[in-house]
Write a protein that holds these residues in place. Structure first.
Motif, mmCIF file in Angstrom:
data_model
loop_
_atom_site.group_PDB
_atom_site.id
_atom_site.type_symbol
_atom_site.label_atom_id
_atom_site.label_comp_id
_atom_site.label_asym_id
_atom_site.label_seq_id
_atom_site.Cartn_x
_atom_site.Cartn_y
_atom_site.Cartn_z
ATOM 1 N N ASP A 1 0.845 -1.188 0.000
ATOM 2 C CA ASP A 1 0.000 0.000 0.000
ATOM 3 C C ASP A 1 0.887 1.247 0.000
ATOM 4 O OD1 ASP A 1 -2.035 1.852 0.256
ATOM 5 O OD2 ASP A 1 -2.421 1.414 2.369
ATOM 6 N N PHE A 2 0.687 2.089 -0.990
ATOM 7 C CA PHE A 2 1.481 3.308 -1.107
ATOM 8 C C PHE A 2 1.388 4.154 0.154
ATOM 9 C CE2 PHE A 2 1.654 7.845 -2.029
ATOM 10 C CZ PHE A 2 2.946 7.944 -2.510
ATOM 11 N N TYR A 3 0.212 4.317 0.696
ATOM 12 C CA TYR A 3 0.027 5.208 1.840
ATOM 13 C C TYR A 3 0.605 4.645 3.133
ATOM 14 C CZ TYR A 3 -2.796 7.810 -1.387
ATOM 15 O OH TYR A 3 -3.201 8.528 -2.479
ATOM 16 N N GLN A 4 0.717 3.337 3.244
ATOM 17 C CA GLN A 4 1.314 2.738 4.432
ATOM 18 C C GLN A 4 2.828 2.630 4.320
ATOM 19 O OE1 GLN A 4 -0.723 -0.998 5.009
ATOM 20 N NE2 GLN A 4 -2.386 -0.018 6.137
ATOM 21 N N ASP A 5 3.343 2.455 3.110
ATOM 22 C CA ASP A 5 4.778 2.233 2.927
ATOM 23 C C ASP A 5 5.230 2.787 1.575
ATOM 24 O OD1 ASP A 5 7.379 1.352 3.032
ATOM 25 O OD2 ASP A 5 6.875 -0.759 3.337
ATOM 26 N N PRO A 6 5.280 4.126 1.451
ATOM 27 C CA PRO A 6 5.596 4.705 0.140
ATOM 28 C C PRO A 6 6.980 4.346 -0.388
ATOM 29 C CG PRO A 6 5.528 6.402 1.831
ATOM 30 C CD PRO A 6 5.035 5.148 2.466
ATOM 31 N N VAL A 7 7.951 4.181 0.491
ATOM 32 C CA VAL A 7 9.307 3.870 0.023
ATOM 33 C C VAL A 7 9.347 2.488 -0.621
ATOM 34 C CG1 VAL A 7 11.709 3.511 0.707
ATOM 35 C CG2 VAL A 7 10.417 5.422 1.659
#
Length: 109
Positions: A5-11
């Motif tokens: 999930d981009f919002y939980q783990d963007p890196v």
């Protein structure tokens, strides 16, 4: 594309996106990592791999551009990127060379 999930783990989302077959996704991932600056430290290896090996010059440029902001935030913690930046500093692409010089300056300052 990914289960991350981009919002939980963007890196980690962007690290995975750098492996995409779509050059636009790789470009956007590098751009997002640039904006994350110091938080993007776990992505340094992936960024350097794309500086050296990506088939799209725009993605390569964007990865080097990302290292300007990441290097400004991390300074010497981004030293592992210096050999990749030095290697592209003398390529035929003037923009790539200029960006590499700026990234080196940020990391070394």
């Amino acid at each position: 594309m990914t289960d991350i999930d981009f919002y939980q783990d963007p890196v980690n989302y962007c690290i995975e996106a750098l492996s995409s077959d779509d050059s636009n996704e790789r470009y956007n991932a590098a751009d997002i990592l640039r904006g994350l600056a110091g938080e993007a430290e776990p992505a340094l290896v992936a960024i350097c791999q794309h500086i050296e090996h990506d088939s799209d010059i725009e993605v390569r440029r964007q990865c080097v551009f990302a290292l300007i902001d990441i290097g400004a935030a991390l300074k010497q913690r981004a030293n592992q990127c210096l050999p990749y930046l030095e290697a592209v500093k003398n390529e035929d692409d003037a923009e790539l060379c200029e960006l590499a010089q700026l990234a080196i300056a940020e990391i070394c300052s």
